[in-house]
Design a protein around this motif. Sequence first.
Motif, short mmCIF file in Angstrom:
data_model
loop_
_atom_site.label_atom_id
_atom_site.label_comp_id
_atom_site.label_asym_id
_atom_site.label_seq_id
_atom_site.Cartn_x
_atom_site.Cartn_y
_atom_site.Cartn_z
N PRO A 1 5.61 10.04 -8.69
CA PRO A 1 6.18 9.18 -9.74
C PRO A 1 7.62 9.58 -10.06
CG PRO A 1 4.60 10.77 -10.64
CD PRO A 1 4.49 10.86 -9.16
N ALA B 1 2.44 1.67 -3.43
CA ALA B 1 1.47 2.17 -4.40
C ALA B 1 1.20 3.66 -4.19
CB ALA B 1 0.17 1.37 -4.30
N TYR B 2 1.15 4.07 -2.92
CA TYR B 2 0.89 5.49 -2.63
C TYR B 2 2.03 6.37 -3.15
CZ TYR B 2 -0.33 9.71 -0.03
OH TYR B 2 -0.66 11.00 0.31
N GLU C 1 0.83 -1.20 0.00
CA GLU C 1 0.00 0.00 0.00
C GLU C 1 0.87 1.26 0.00
OE1 GLU C 1 -3.25 0.47 -0.17
OE2 GLU C 1 -3.93 -1.61 -0.15
N THR D 1 4.26 5.63 -5.47
CA THR D 1 4.30 5.57 -6.93
C THR D 1 3.24 6.47 -7.55
OG1 THR D 1 5.08 3.28 -6.83
CG2 THR D 1 4.16 4.02 -8.92
N SER D 2 2.06 6.49 -6.95
CA SER D 2 0.96 7.29 -7.49
C SER D 2 1.16 8.79 -7.29
CB SER D 2 -0.36 6.85 -6.84
OG SER D 2 -1.43 7.70 -7.21
N HIS D 3 1.62 9.17 -6.09
CA HIS D 3 1.70 10.59 -5.76
C HIS D 3 3.06 11.21 -6.08
CE1 HIS D 3 -1.88 9.42 -3.48
NE2 HIS D 3 -2.17 10.70 -3.40
#
Length: 488
Positions: free
Chosen positions: A348, A341-342, A338, A344-346
């Motif tokens: 990059p 992913a956070y 999690e 990577t998303s916010h």
Amino acid sequence: MGNLEIEIEELDETLQAFLDCRSRFTGIMGPLGSGKTYTAILRVLLGMIEQEPNAVGIRPTRWIAVRNTYPDLTTTTIRDFREVFDENFGTMTMGGLDPPTFRARFNLDDGTRVESDVIFYALDRQDAIRRLRGVQTTGFWLNEAMQLQRDVVALADLRHGRYPSDVAGGVRATWHGIIADTNAPDEDNWYYKAAHDTKSPDWEFFRQPGGVIDTGVLDGKGNKVWVANPDAENLPNLPDGYYERALQGNKTDDWIANMLGNEYSFIVDGKPVHPDFRDSLHVTQENVAFNPDFPLVIGVDFGRTPAAAIGQRDVWGRINIIDEFVSDDMSQAVFGPELRAYITSHYPQAKVRGWSDPAGEAKGQATEDTPRQVLVAAGVPCQPAPSNKVVLRRASVANPLRRLCGDKRPALMISPKARIIRKGLAGGFCFRRIRTTDDRYTEEPDKNAYSHPVEALEYLCLGEGEGRAALLPVDYDPNEPIQEIAEF
């Protein structure tokens, strides 16, 4: 009982608007001494008088007065209530199995008679909460509403308007709803969210002017300079110099802003673990933007509520905490992916390095992998912080809080986006006060929703070398290079 002469003098602007409102929910927020509780009680009195009489001239109503704890209910709420509803209005019964109840019985000049019961509930008692589910009432008075849970307010909103009825009183409620008074909560409180939610029809919120004003100037210790507000409400009913004297003593900016300035802010009844933190000094006005030219640095605290502090160094060498990632009852196997992913998303393409609780090197009973190894396997680069000594961890945050960079700003700044860390530093992460005659506190800080994110911050700062100047652990090599940076 004979007829009562009831005369209510005109109040200050906000108090009068609150008193005149007949919305389903009417709330008022004000500082200490602003007269908000007194006016809420007057509103209950008007609700009794304005109720349409039944066929025999009786104006029947029933009210539930709510406070969060029984001591506060008996020493504050009931005491304030009795300053308005004295023995001329009716009788008070306390003790026994039933909750405290005031039975208002008085005649009006038009020949009708008010018959109203005000029942006082403290919601720290489970039997009171259960009873609330079955009450049939005209209205609620929520005293210090911010201290109540949102679920309690939602339940109350479903129980008013059920008395009187055609059967019970021979007439229906002329008005029914909720009356609430409160000091200013913080921005996570249900009251703040409801007051700023445009989707709440027929809910009205009134905000009084503060009793004091922030001048925008800081004194030599970095504290705000406050002055009494000449436009504060209820001044004629207060002692001369009330707010000037209230500013005296060892009071924090947050306490003054909340209790006297009527500003949304966060205060706690405890001793902060990091007393050097000043919200006005260490929190940026706007969210700090991610700079892709600098690595992203994370600190991680493990356990069943793992948390991560997310920061960056800037050109001055300052640590800016730009974000956080918190969890609730989450295993490390879930937290690692999690968090990955956070990020990577916010963020990059960010280059990332991380520091974690050295206790995360211990293997679990059900797996050979340590918590840190699970985190690294999920794609989050992380090394154990150089030490887990409490004094060194605390110093790693205290040092940059006290130190100024070349631009004369602190070496550790918190972005408003990291709101849990901000609250934790402000005192959410604290030594709990022990209820004694003098100020005593627990030897260990409370483990709560704020402790894990702040301890993640400590590991971040310690890993970045901020603890070295205060106290060097014997097992720490200052020449050891910072871990290799991994790119997502």
